[in-house]
Design a protein around this motif. Structure first.
Motif, PDB file in Angstrom:
ATOM      1  N   VAL A   1       0.851  -1.200   0.000  1.00 20.63           N
ATOM      2  CA  VAL A   1       0.000   0.000   0.000  1.00 20.63           C
ATOM      3  C   VAL A   1       0.881   1.243   0.000  1.00 20.63           C
ATOM      4  O   VAL A   1       1.786   1.376   0.820  1.00 20.63           O
ATOM      5  CB  VAL A   1      -0.936   0.018   1.227  1.00 20.63           C
ATOM      6  CG1 VAL A   1      -1.853   1.244   1.180  1.00 20.63           C
ATOM      7  CG2 VAL A   1      -1.764  -1.265   1.301  1.00 20.63           C
ATOM      8  N   ILE A   2       0.603   2.144  -0.943  1.00 19.47           N
ATOM      9  CA  ILE A   2       1.319   3.421  -1.043  1.00 19.47           C
ATOM     10  C   ILE A   2       0.284   4.523  -0.831  1.00 19.47           C
ATOM     11  O   ILE A   2      -0.844   4.427  -1.306  1.00 19.47           O
ATOM     12  CB  ILE A   2       1.981   3.570  -2.432  1.00 19.47           C
ATOM     13  CG1 ILE A   2       2.935   2.400  -2.692  1.00 19.47           C
ATOM     14  CG2 ILE A   2       2.711   4.902  -2.558  1.00 19.47           C
ATOM     15  CD1 ILE A   2       3.313   2.239  -4.151  1.00 19.47           C
TER      16      ILE A   2
ATOM     17  N   GLN B   1      -3.137   3.673   9.323  1.00 20.41           N
ATOM     18  CA  GLN B   1      -4.122   2.676   9.746  1.00 20.41           C
ATOM     19  C   GLN B   1      -4.397   1.658   8.645  1.00 20.41           C
ATOM     20  O   GLN B   1      -4.717   0.502   8.923  1.00 20.41           O
ATOM     21  CB  GLN B   1      -5.423   3.365  10.163  1.00 20.41           C
ATOM     22  CG  GLN B   1      -5.326   4.084  11.505  1.00 20.41           C
ATOM     23  CD  GLN B   1      -6.451   5.086  11.725  1.00 20.41           C
ATOM     24  OE1 GLN B   1      -7.329   5.250  10.884  1.00 20.41           O
ATOM     25  NE2 GLN B   1      -6.416   5.774  12.848  1.00 20.41           N
ATOM     26  N   LEU B   2      -4.276   2.078   7.399  1.00 20.08           N
ATOM     27  CA  LEU B   2      -4.529   1.168   6.276  1.00 20.08           C
ATOM     28  C   LEU B   2      -3.256   0.462   5.811  1.00 20.08           C
ATOM     29  O   LEU B   2      -3.223  -0.118   4.733  1.00 20.08           O
ATOM     30  CB  LEU B   2      -5.184   1.928   5.115  1.00 20.08           C
ATOM     31  CG  LEU B   2      -6.557   2.545   5.432  1.00 20.08           C
ATOM     32  CD1 LEU B   2      -7.209   3.102   4.180  1.00 20.08           C
ATOM     33  CD2 LEU B   2      -7.476   1.522   6.076  1.00 20.08           C
ATOM     34  N   GLY B   3      -2.221   0.521   6.626  1.00 16.40           N
ATOM     35  CA  GLY B   3      -1.042  -0.298   6.388  1.00 16.40           C
ATOM     36  C   GLY B   3      -0.114   0.184   5.296  1.00 16.40           C
ATOM     37  O   GLY B   3       0.560  -0.636   4.649  1.00 16.40           O
TER      38      GLY B   3
ATOM     39  N   VAL C   1      -9.705   9.102   0.458  1.00 12.96           N
ATOM     40  CA  VAL C   1     -10.113   8.265   1.591  1.00 12.96           C
ATOM     41  C   VAL C   1     -10.102   9.105   2.873  1.00 12.96           C
ATOM     42  O   VAL C   1      -9.112   9.758   3.193  1.00 12.96           O
ATOM     43  CB  VAL C   1      -9.172   7.050   1.751  1.00 12.96           C
ATOM     44  CG1 VAL C   1      -9.597   6.201   2.952  1.00 12.96           C
ATOM     45  CG2 VAL C   1      -9.174   6.205   0.483  1.00 12.96           C
ATOM     46  N   TRP C   2     -11.196   9.058   3.608  1.00  9.60           N
ATOM     47  CA  TRP C   2     -11.323   9.811   4.856  1.00  9.60           C
ATOM     48  C   TRP C   2     -11.409   8.888   6.070  1.00  9.60           C
ATOM     49  O   TRP C   2     -10.958   9.241   7.149  1.00  9.60           O
ATOM     50  CB  TRP C   2     -12.581  10.685   4.819  1.00  9.60           C
ATOM     51  CG  TRP C   2     -12.484  11.828   3.870  1.00  9.60           C
ATOM     52  CD1 TRP C   2     -12.377  11.765   2.515  1.00  9.60           C
ATOM     53  CD2 TRP C   2     -12.468  13.219   4.192  1.00  9.60           C
ATOM     54  NE1 TRP C   2     -12.294  13.019   1.969  1.00  9.60           N
ATOM     55  CE2 TRP C   2     -12.353  13.936   2.986  1.00  9.60           C
ATOM     56  CE3 TRP C   2     -12.540  13.924   5.386  1.00  9.60           C
ATOM     57  CZ2 TRP C   2     -12.314  15.328   2.939  1.00  9.60           C
ATOM     58  CZ3 TRP C   2     -12.510  15.313   5.344  1.00  9.60           C
ATOM     59  CH2 TRP C   2     -12.392  15.998   4.119  1.00  9.60           C
ATOM     60  N   ASP C   3     -12.038   7.747   5.887  1.00  7.52           N
ATOM     61  CA  ASP C   3     -12.304   6.829   6.997  1.00  7.52           C
ATOM     62  C   ASP C   3     -11.196   5.785   7.071  1.00  7.52           C
ATOM     63  O   ASP C   3     -11.007   4.992   6.147  1.00  7.52           O
ATOM     64  CB  ASP C   3     -13.662   6.143   6.783  1.00  7.52           C
ATOM     65  CG  ASP C   3     -14.162   5.438   8.026  1.00  7.52           C
ATOM     66  OD1 ASP C   3     -13.323   5.042   8.859  1.00  7.52           O
ATOM     67  OD2 ASP C   3     -15.386   5.279   8.169  1.00  7.52           O
ATOM     68  N   GLY C   4     -10.451   5.782   8.192  1.00  9.01           N
ATOM     69  CA  GLY C   4      -9.344   4.838   8.350  1.00  9.01           C
ATOM     70  C   GLY C   4      -9.676   3.662   9.257  1.00  9.01           C
ATOM     71  O   GLY C   4      -8.763   2.965   9.701  1.00  9.01           O
ATOM     72  N   ASP C   5     -10.957   3.438   9.519  1.00  5.70           N
ATOM     73  CA  ASP C   5     -11.350   2.342  10.401  1.00  5.70           C
ATOM     74  C   ASP C   5     -10.982   1.006   9.750  1.00  5.70           C
ATOM     75  O   ASP C   5     -11.616   0.567   8.779  1.00  5.70           O
ATOM     76  CB  ASP C   5     -12.857   2.412  10.668  1.00  5.70           C
ATOM     77  CG  ASP C   5     -13.319   1.401  11.715  1.00  5.70           C
ATOM     78  OD1 ASP C   5     -12.535   0.475  12.030  1.00  5.70           O
ATOM     79  OD2 ASP C   5     -14.449   1.518  12.203  1.00  5.70           O
ATOM     80  N   TYR C   6      -9.960   0.347  10.298  1.00  6.19           N
ATOM     81  CA  TYR C   6      -9.456  -0.865   9.656  1.00  6.19           C
ATOM     82  C   TYR C   6     -10.499  -1.982   9.652  1.00  6.19           C
ATOM     83  O   TYR C   6     -10.516  -2.829   8.750  1.00  6.19           O
ATOM     84  CB  TYR C   6      -8.174  -1.349  10.345  1.00  6.19           C
ATOM     85  CG  TYR C   6      -7.446  -2.392   9.521  1.00  6.19           C
ATOM     86  CD1 TYR C   6      -6.623  -2.010   8.470  1.00  6.19           C
ATOM     87  CD2 TYR C   6      -7.619  -3.756   9.777  1.00  6.19           C
ATOM     88  CE1 TYR C   6      -5.973  -2.943   7.687  1.00  6.19           C
ATOM     89  CE2 TYR C   6      -6.968  -4.703   9.007  1.00  6.19           C
ATOM     90  CZ  TYR C   6      -6.143  -4.301   7.957  1.00  6.19           C
ATOM     91  OH  TYR C   6      -5.514  -5.244   7.175  1.00  6.19           O
TER      92      TYR C   6
END
Length: 811
Positions: free
Chosen positions: A209-210, A331-333, A295-300
């Motif tokens: 992920v970048i 949060q998204l790695g 992307v705004w929501d980082g809830d994994y």
């Protein structure tokens, strides 16, 4: 803003009332009904404020006026509550016999002399009057709130709008781009392509992920579009997929968009499970490139099903995320995070030029170019600003029209404000609603553009305004760190400086972000650079200004109009003239009389003033500093003062006192032990300060004591002993100097330093270094070794500094 103020006021009101009941103290009699009424009114306002503030942003002027009235009344009520709290604190510290206390607790009968009885009689009258004043003020504010409440009903506000109304969505993006319209971004594009085209090992765990991270409107989506449409990228991956996620993350919609990007129909599929299975079926073993834009929501937990599914693709597959929030990327790695910076000045001009000068004649271009370059410079490298302003100027044909835009505050021009501030407003509204982060951000408008904000001072200022309220087991300073990091990761701050431990020490705000902070602060914050007279600038803001910064240029006179800003809560004075200062000791008494609502006062003068003894500088702090009863932060660092008045010890709310680098300061007030709320005594590099008053041992709220001098003083009975530091169990940072003055080893042992379990940073300075090999040096060597062993720093210490140590080994 008003929502945060009212919420804070409600919490404070409930807390004060609860404390009154707990302590069985009645400072204000006969106002229980008024307090109940006040609480009811505030709760009713709180329910509709989200809708009111949204309508204010939509330029409803009557709503704006109503919110201003509510905000002013709330501030007034905060001041009254502060007076109430201060009175109770004064009662606690000084006892019931002080004439200025606001109330009398039930007192024991005592035999008094006739004169004492008369004195007490007059004192009681004063107390009754002051108690009555508090009650009257609460009733007056309730009257104002009744009027504001009656107006509220005419606006037909929607209650709890965030629970009932769907978030306004961002304009959705696509992968399409006109590459000819892109200016600059060569380095960022090449960096991104190299990361996308490099291979990944089969042993690599998780997805590659970048993330592109940066301020709204900085060009993240443009960079992602350039990569998506790159021919080499298309050849390298079997499938390239573009999904605009936006600020309302809906799993079903994202899943369907991925399926459509794979060239498959999602028709007939409505269950999330079915959609995930279809994605897995079509990507298994395939090398894909997936762009998740905006992307705004980082809830994994929400993203985990997608990432679990996408792991079935080829191990060299890539995911590219664009976001304004660095914490979302983490949060998204994200393995690689690429910060997207502003365009260079030349690149910003080219972007602006190709939009604003489209289809203009050569003569028009030649005439408008000098003005255009200045306008482009005001965009400060923000592509969105260059595009919005360039588009607006397409329809402006005269130099006069262009000059109007050049001379205006950009965000006040409706077409520009709506275009540029929209992404910032979304980021602002996305800040945690259950905290005071929004107020912390808007407060930053007190600083000018391109100002280097010191993180520690910024957190101090937030704390003084009550923005960092903490639970019992939390430290306000740590909450301040958390809020700073939230604003930093969401791209409100930039140009960070770090220390050796890689912690942020200072930052700046982009000019457009500063404009936005001014916009949301609603004229509460003002910075004025005074090089002549700026009375008109200050007067134009009227009594709306709560936070004021003044920077004086050479010989400028002090503006008397400041005395009219009697609701000021912050006053920052930077008087940098080395030989002709604008601020002198004679100005301070009137200033303190007029500005009694101050929570933070910073007075800085040039440290070079000591070279000009004839200069009319600040040499003393007046006695009437006691008037600043709300003051929580006082910064007098580098002033040429010799002493602090005893009346400073009546500032019972004072939390931080900064007197660092005051070269002439010889003593601290004897009554300093009254400052029971003091959290930080910043007194480092005060080389004339030779002893500490005994009251230091009573400052049990201290977290930072930069300098504690052992011994010294004329009368040993008035000097704080080393062992007294054991009372300060909350200390996190401490410097102890003059250890050579310890006369008996058991004094160091009685300190029981090893029990200071909150201590993180400790500096120990022994006596002067003794040269040679004589008996004196041998004795110092032995004494210092024994002393250091007796001190035994606790295991919690992370930083330990030892200076002028005479021992040849460490214990």
């Amino acid at each position: 803003m008003a929502h945060a103020i009212v919420s804070s006021l409600l919490d404070q009101l409930i807390s004060v009332a609860a404390d009154e009941v707990k302590q069985q103290v009645r400072l204000v009699t006969g106002v229980e009904h008024e307090v109940g009424k006040l609480t009811t009114n505030l709760q009713a306002f709180q329910a509709v404020l989200e809708d009111a503030e949204q309508r204010q942003l939509e330029k409803e002027k009557v709503v704006t006026l109503w919110l201003d009235q509510l905000r002013d009344a709330s501030y007034d009520m905060e001041d009254v509550l502060d007076e109430w709290i201060t009175a109770r604190l004064k009662l606690q510290i000084e006892g019931i016999d002080d004439d200025n206390a606001l109330a009398l607790a039930p007192h024991k009968k005592k035999v008094r002399s006739f004169f004492c009885a008369v004195s007490n009689c007059f004192g009681s009258f004063k107390q009754l009057n002051l108690r009555h004043d508090i009650a009257v003020k609460i009733r007056e504010i309730n009257g104002k709130l009744d009027d504001i409440a009656s107006q509220k009903d005419t606006f037909k506000f929607v209650e709890n709008v965030s629970n009932n109304v769907k978030k306004a969505e961002r304009v959705r993006t696509t992968s399409l781009i006109d590459e000819g319209g892109v200016c600059g971004r060569v380095d960022e594009k090449n960096e991104l392509l190299s990361k996308l085209l490099c291979g990944s090992s089969e042993q690599q765990k998780g997805l590659d992920v970048i993330s592109l991270v940066g301020l709204g409107g900085i060009g993240k989506t443009t960079l992602a579009q350039l990569a998506y449409n790159n021919d080499e990228v298309k050849r390298n991956f079997e499938k390239v997929i573009w999904v605009c996620v936006s600020n309302t993350f809906e799993e079903i919609s994202v899943a369907k968009a991925i399926i459509e990007g794979l060239g498959v129909s999602a028709f007939g599929l409505s269950e999330f499970e079915s959609l995930m299975k279809q994605i897995q079926e079509y990507i298994t073993g395939k090398k894909i490139f997936l762009v998740l834009d905006d992307v705004w929501d980082g809830d994994y937990k929400k993203w985990d099903p997608f990432f679990s599914c996408l792991k079935n693709g080829h191990h060299e597959s890539k995911i590219l995320i664009t976001t304004h929030d660095r914490s979302v990327a983490l949060q998204l790695g994200s393995i690689d995070i690429i910060p997207v910076k502003e365009l260079g000045e030349g690149e910003c001009w080219l972007l602006f030029k190709q939009i604003a000068f489209l289809r203009r004649s050569f003569e028009d271009c030649e005439k408008l170019e000098p003005i255009g370059r200045k306008i482009a410079s005001k965009c400060k490298g923000l592509p969105l600003a260059a595009k919005v302003i360039g588009n607006l100027l397409r329809s402006k044909n005269t130099a006069k029209e262009w000059h109007i835009i050049l001379d205006s505050e950009m965000w006040k021009v409706q077409e520009i404000g709506q275009g540029i501030l929209a992404p910032l407003l979304l980021s602002y509204n996305d800040l945690p609603s259950n905290s005071m982060v929004k107020r912390c951000f808007s407060y930053c408008a007190v600083f000018p553009k391109d100002y280097n904000m010191n993180k520690r001072e910024l957190i101090n200022l937030w704390m003084t305004q009550g923005y960092l309220n903490a639970d019992e087991d939390e430290e306000m300073e740590m909450i301040g760190e958390e809020y700073f990091n939230i604003l930093a990761t969401r791209s409100f701050f930039q140009e960070f400086q770090k220390n050796d431990d890689d912690d942020f020490t200072s930052c700046k705000m982009h000019d457009i972000v500063n404009d936005f902070a001014q916009f949301v602060s609603r004229k509460e914050c003002l910075w004025v650079e005074i090089n002549g007279t700026k009375e008109s600038v200050i007067n134009s803001f009227g009594d709306k200004v709560r936070h004021l910064g003044l920077k004086f240029e050479e010989g400028a006179s002090f503006p008397m109009s400041i005395h009219g800003l009697n609701r000021l809560r912050t006053l920052l004075i930077y008087d940098q003239s080395p030989y002709n200062p604008s601020l002198s000791s004679s100005i301070l008494p009137e200033l303190f009389n007029k500005l009694a609502c101050l929570r933070a006062l910073v007075i800085r003068q040039s440290y070079l003033l000591f070279l000009y003894p004839e200069a009319n500088r600040i040499s003393e702090i007046p006695e009437n500093v006691r008037k600043l009863i709300h003051l929580k932060y006082l910064n007098l660092s580098e002033l040429l003062i010799e002493r602090l008045p005893e009346t400073l010890c009546e500032l019972y709310n004072l939390q931080k006192l900064d007197i660092r680098r005051c070269p002439n300061l010889r003593e601290l007030p004897a009554g300093i032990g009254k400052l029971m709320n003091m959290r930080s005594l910043l007194n480092g590099e005060t080389y004339s300060l030779k002893y500490m008053p005994v009251g230091i041992s009573k400052l049990t709220s201290l977290r930072t004591l930069e300098k504690f001098v052992v011994g010294g003083g004329v009368d040993g009975s008035n000097t704080c002993r080393l062992e007294s530091l054991k009372n300060l169990q909350l200390l996190r940072e401490c410097g102890i100097e003059g250890l050579g003055n310890v006369s008996h080893l058991d004094e160091a042992e009685r300190l029981q330093l090893y029990n200071q379990q909150n201590l993180l940073r400790l500096r120990l300075r022994f006596g002067r270094v003794v040269d040679g090999e004589d008996e004196e040096r041998r004795r110092k060597n032995e004494k210092d070794k024994q002393l250091l062993e007796a001190l035994q720093p606790p295991l919690s210490v992370e930083e330990l500094g030892i200076e002028s140590y005479g021992g040849d080994i460490f214990p």
